[in-house]
Design a protein around this motif. Structure first.
Motif, PDB file in Angstrom:
ATOM      1  N   ALA A   1      44.794  23.503  54.403  1.00  0.00           N
ATOM      2  CA  ALA A   1      46.062  23.405  53.906  1.00  0.00           C
ATOM      3  C   ALA A   1      45.983  24.407  52.430  1.00  0.00           C
ATOM      4  CB  ALA A   1      46.635  22.151  53.670  1.00  0.00           C
ATOM      5  N   VAL A   2      45.640  25.681  52.780  1.00  0.00           N
ATOM      6  CA  VAL A   2      45.260  26.509  51.645  1.00  0.00           C
ATOM      7  C   VAL A   2      46.693  26.859  50.990  1.00  0.00           C
ATOM      8  CG1 VAL A   2      45.280  28.533  52.917  1.00  0.00           C
ATOM      9  CG2 VAL A   2      44.162  28.318  50.782  1.00  0.00           C
ATOM     10  N   GLY A   3      47.780  27.015  51.796  1.00  0.00           N
ATOM     11  CA  GLY A   3      49.066  27.251  51.164  1.00  0.00           C
ATOM     12  C   GLY A   3      48.711  28.664  50.760  1.00  0.00           C
ATOM     13  N   GLY A   4      49.469  28.593  49.300  1.00  0.00           N
ATOM     14  CA  GLY A   4      49.339  29.917  48.403  1.00  0.00           C
ATOM     15  C   GLY A   4      48.435  29.879  47.515  1.00  0.00           C
ATOM     16  N   ALA A   5      47.423  28.984  47.636  1.00  0.00           N
ATOM     17  CA  ALA A   5      46.658  28.693  46.439  1.00  0.00           C
ATOM     18  C   ALA A   5      45.653  29.990  46.269  1.00  0.00           C
ATOM     19  CB  ALA A   5      45.865  27.438  46.687  1.00  0.00           C
ATOM     20  N   MET A   6      45.062  30.425  47.221  1.00  0.00           N
ATOM     21  CA  MET A   6      44.501  31.629  47.038  1.00  0.00           C
ATOM     22  C   MET A   6      45.052  32.843  46.225  1.00  0.00           C
ATOM     23  SD  MET A   6      42.412  32.082  50.501  1.00  0.00           S
ATOM     24  CE  MET A   6      41.059  30.791  51.018  1.00  0.00           C
ATOM     25  N   ASP A   7      46.190  32.766  46.467  1.00  0.00           N
ATOM     26  CA  ASP A   7      46.940  34.090  45.995  1.00  0.00           C
ATOM     27  C   ASP A   7      47.527  33.711  44.524  1.00  0.00           C
ATOM     28  OD1 ASP A   7      48.313  35.716  48.566  1.00  0.00           O
ATOM     29  OD2 ASP A   7      48.230  33.747  48.895  1.00  0.00           O
ATOM     30  N   LEU A   8      47.654  32.519  44.238  1.00  0.00           N
ATOM     31  CA  LEU A   8      47.895  31.806  43.030  1.00  0.00           C
ATOM     32  C   LEU A   8      46.465  31.996  42.016  1.00  0.00           C
ATOM     33  CD1 LEU A   8      50.241  28.841  43.826  1.00  0.00           C
ATOM     34  CD2 LEU A   8      50.886  30.749  42.234  1.00  0.00           C
ATOM     35  N   ALA A   9      45.412  31.781  42.614  1.00  0.00           N
ATOM     36  CA  ALA A   9      44.295  31.413  41.742  1.00  0.00           C
ATOM     37  C   ALA A   9      43.811  32.879  41.315  1.00  0.00           C
ATOM     38  CB  ALA A   9      43.011  30.802  42.724  1.00  0.00           C
ATOM     39  N   ILE A  10      44.084  33.695  42.051  1.00  0.00           N
ATOM     40  CA  ILE A  10      43.508  35.138  41.348  1.00  0.00           C
ATOM     41  C   ILE A  10      44.747  35.896  41.115  1.00  0.00           C
ATOM     42  CG2 ILE A  10      41.403  35.182  42.446  1.00  0.00           C
ATOM     43  CD1 ILE A  10      41.899  36.497  44.659  1.00  0.00           C
ATOM     44  N   GLY A  11      45.915  35.576  41.168  1.00  0.00           N
ATOM     45  CA  GLY A  11      47.133  36.665  41.106  1.00  0.00           C
ATOM     46  C   GLY A  11      47.795  36.178  39.553  1.00  0.00           C
ATOM     47  N   ALA A  12      47.745  34.957  39.172  1.00  0.00           N
ATOM     48  CA  ALA A  12      47.952  34.420  38.058  1.00  0.00           C
ATOM     49  C   ALA A  12      47.081  35.260  36.645  1.00  0.00           C
ATOM     50  CB  ALA A  12      48.149  33.133  37.851  1.00  0.00           C
ATOM     51  N   GLN A  13      47.785  35.393  35.493  1.00  0.00           N
ATOM     52  CA  GLN A  13      47.003  35.676  34.442  1.00  0.00           C
ATOM     53  C   GLN A  13      45.854  34.792  34.092  1.00  0.00           C
ATOM     54  OE1 GLN A  13      47.309  38.707  33.264  1.00  0.00           O
ATOM     55  NE2 GLN A  13      48.935  39.245  34.829  1.00  0.00           N
ATOM     56  N   ALA A  14      46.510  33.305  34.219  1.00  0.00           N
ATOM     57  CA  ALA A  14      45.466  32.393  33.792  1.00  0.00           C
ATOM     58  C   ALA A  14      45.489  31.247  34.860  1.00  0.00           C
ATOM     59  CB  ALA A  14      45.693  31.838  32.383  1.00  0.00           C
ATOM     60  N   THR A  15      44.276  30.538  35.415  1.00  0.00           N
ATOM     61  CA  THR A  15      44.473  29.495  36.307  1.00  0.00           C
ATOM     62  C   THR A  15      44.031  28.255  35.497  1.00  0.00           C
ATOM     63  OG1 THR A  15      44.129  30.852  38.183  1.00  0.00           O
ATOM     64  CG2 THR A  15      43.534  28.428  38.378  1.00  0.00           C
ATOM     65  N   TRP A  16      44.712  27.252  35.488  1.00  0.00           N
ATOM     66  CA  TRP A  16      44.388  26.210  34.931  1.00  0.00           C
ATOM     67  C   TRP A  16      44.353  24.920  35.930  1.00  0.00           C
ATOM     68  CZ3 TRP A  16      48.261  25.302  30.124  1.00  0.00           C
ATOM     69  CH2 TRP A  16      48.279  26.405  29.217  1.00  0.00           C
ATOM     70  N   VAL A  17      43.268  24.102  36.004  1.00  0.00           N
ATOM     71  CA  VAL A  17      43.080  23.020  36.999  1.00  0.00           C
ATOM     72  C   VAL A  17      43.393  21.574  36.392  1.00  0.00           C
ATOM     73  CG1 VAL A  17      41.127  21.740  38.087  1.00  0.00           C
ATOM     74  CG2 VAL A  17      41.651  24.193  38.584  1.00  0.00           C
ATOM     75  N   VAL A  18      44.156  20.631  37.088  1.00  0.00           N
ATOM     76  CA  VAL A  18      44.197  19.543  36.423  1.00  0.00           C
ATOM     77  C   VAL A  18      43.582  18.700  37.692  1.00  0.00           C
ATOM     78  CG1 VAL A  18      46.627  19.279  37.273  1.00  0.00           C
ATOM     79  CG2 VAL A  18      45.653  17.370  35.761  1.00  0.00           C
ATOM     80  N   MET A  19      42.697  17.695  37.305  1.00  0.00           N
ATOM     81  CA  MET A  19      42.137  16.685  38.278  1.00  0.00           C
ATOM     82  C   MET A  19      41.430  15.677  37.769  1.00  0.00           C
ATOM     83  SD  MET A  19      38.750  19.028  39.021  1.00  0.00           S
ATOM     84  CE  MET A  19      37.354  19.299  37.894  1.00  0.00           C
ATOM     85  N   GLU A  20      41.061  14.689  38.310  1.00  0.00           N
ATOM     86  CA  GLU A  20      40.269  13.609  37.848  1.00  0.00           C
ATOM     87  C   GLU A  20      38.817  14.071  37.659  1.00  0.00           C
ATOM     88  OE1 GLU A  20      42.494  12.907  40.335  1.00  0.00           O
ATOM     89  OE2 GLU A  20      43.640  11.684  39.356  1.00  0.00           O
ATOM     90  N   HIS A  21      37.971  13.412  36.520  1.00  0.00           N
ATOM     91  CA  HIS A  21      36.793  13.890  36.360  1.00  0.00           C
ATOM     92  C   HIS A  21      35.846  13.594  37.520  1.00  0.00           C
ATOM     93  CE1 HIS A  21      34.573  15.512  32.853  1.00  0.00           C
ATOM     94  NE2 HIS A  21      33.593  14.968  33.370  1.00  0.00           N
TER      95      HIS A  21
END
Length: 219
Positions: free
Chosen positions: A131-151
């Protein structure tokens, strides 16, 4: 982990991200945990939230019973529209993403590598549904990519890794990681800690993390 330490809740992580987003930013919130950020942006803040299904300027979820199911985010959750918000075709939305018009995207992740590689769409398990959705486009299209996740994973393994073992979403794209234990900046192959959950020592955080960490810069 020391007995005095606790983990930040999902709401805590979302609140910290909301606090760090600068006024005037155009921000995409990925499906899942990132969507919580919308509920922690004060109404007086001027942050334009974007969703790849074709909306710009949306706000937090409406009260229960007041949902307009023609107004949703990419995760099919009901949202509100702030004054000045607008709708458009999803092709135009992807043009915004691919054209570098987003200041920040906030995504979840299965793994983040020390060099900023992102894996967030598939674990590689034979029974997993891609279920990649738009993640590939977002990850490299945005000026900054921040991730939020459990450690850690449910098995207790670090999600910050020397090299991703899952299929990649984007290469060297993650600049900042928010977890339930720390906020970590990634740059030039270095992971520098910005903030640690109260009660957790840096050495303890390092013991819980699969990549070398640099301590917070001296004030």
């Amino acid at each position: 982990m020391t007995t005095a330490a606790r983990r930040w809740s999902r709401a805590d992580m979302a609140q910290r991200i909301a606090r760090d987003i600068p006024d005037g930013a155009v921000v995409n919130l990925g499906i899942g945990l990132p969507t919580l950020v919308a509920s922690h942006l004060p109404p007086e803040r001027e942050v334009l939230l974007h969703s790849e299904n074709g909306v710009l300027g949306f706000g937090p979820p409406p009260p229960a019973g007041a949902e307009d199911w023609d107004l949703i985010n990419a995760g099919k959750q009901a949202v509100t529209l702030r004054p000045g918000g607008c709708y458009f075709h999803h092709a135009d939305s992807f043009a915004m993403m691919r054209g570098g018009h987003l200041d920040i995207c906030v995504l979840g992740a299965f793994q983040v590598a020390l060099n900023g590689d992102l894996a967030n769409w598939h674990t590689g398990a034979p029974d997993a549904i891609p279920a990649v959705g738009g993640a590939m486009d977002l990850a490299i299209g945005a000026q900054a990519t921040w991730v939020v996740m459990e450690h850690h994973t449910r098995q207790g393994e670090s999600k910050l890794v020397p090299r991703c073992s899952y299929p990649l979403t984007g290469l060297a794209c993650v600049k900042r990681v928010y977890t339930d234990l720390a906020i970590i900046e990634l740059a030039a192959g270095v992971a520098r800690v910005r903030e640690i959950v109260e009660g957790l020592a840096f050495d303890d955080l390092q013991a819980l993390t699969a990549v070398p960490l640099q301590p917070p810069a001296a004030a």
